[in-house]
Design a protein around this motif. Structure first.
Motif: not given
Length: 197
Positions: A72-76
């Motif tokens: 989720a961090v990478l996507k954000s």
């Protein structure tokens, strides 16, 4: 960019240890190494022009997140990352630059990890594993897991991965009559030295 033709690893394997204990062992091991280097090799670090304050900033407990949280961090952050795949060097860099201490990422999809990693009982599609990412963008320095100790489950995983059973006969035999939960990790010495120096 982070792989060498030849490398050395430190590989502790510990009986009666599950994933939470393994995380503590890896954290203690890294902190011990840092304490010794800062105590005995400060002058060498200065001659290498290493910013020692970065090493002094490492604190326990290390930040921890699951694979899903890291994804989720990478996507954000707009990373070119495909959910369900393993992290590449650019992904590790993004995640590790967010913290002053090494980051522990747990519970990767079992499909992208080794066959011998214990599945999580609550989510069998996840492995009870950890990658420890050094700060400042250095990436993975430790990879480890709780190991499968059940003979039949291990045999089914070997078959799922299409591995030759004969080659793993000895590995299966040590579990045939039962064993205890156990865990281990590998630390790449050169990667750890590269980060510290």
């Amino acid at each position: 960019r982070r792989h060498l033709t030849e490398f050395w690893m430190v590989e502790p394997e510990v009986a009666f240890m599950e994933l939470p204990g393994l995380l503590t062992l890896a954290e203690d091991f890294i902190c011990y190494i840092l304490d010794r280097v800062l105590d005995r090799r400060r002058e060498e670090l200065k001659s290498l022009e290493r910013d020692i304050t970065k090493l002094e900033a490492v604190r326990r407990p290390f930040p921890r997140m699951t694979y899903d949280e890291a994804a989720a961090v990478l996507k954000s952050k707009g990373a070119a990352f495909t959910y369900g795949s393993d992290f590449g060097a650019p992904d590790e860099t993004i995640l590790s630059e967010m913290h002053d201490s090494p980051l522990m990422v747990t519970h990767y999809p079992a499909a992208v990890k080794a066959f011998y990693m214990q599945p999580d009982p609550d989510r069998p599609d996840r492995a009870r594993c950890v990658d420890v990412l050094a700060p400042e963008g250095y990436g993975e320095i430790i990879g480890g897991s709780q190991r499968i100790h059940d003979h039949d489950l291990l045999l089914s995983r070997i078959r799922e991965h299409g591995l030759p059973e004969e080659a793993f006969k000895w590995y299966l035999e040590i579990r045939r009559y039962g064993t205890v939960p156990h865990s281990g990790f590998g630390m790449g010495i050169e990667r750890a030295v590269s980060w510290i120096c």
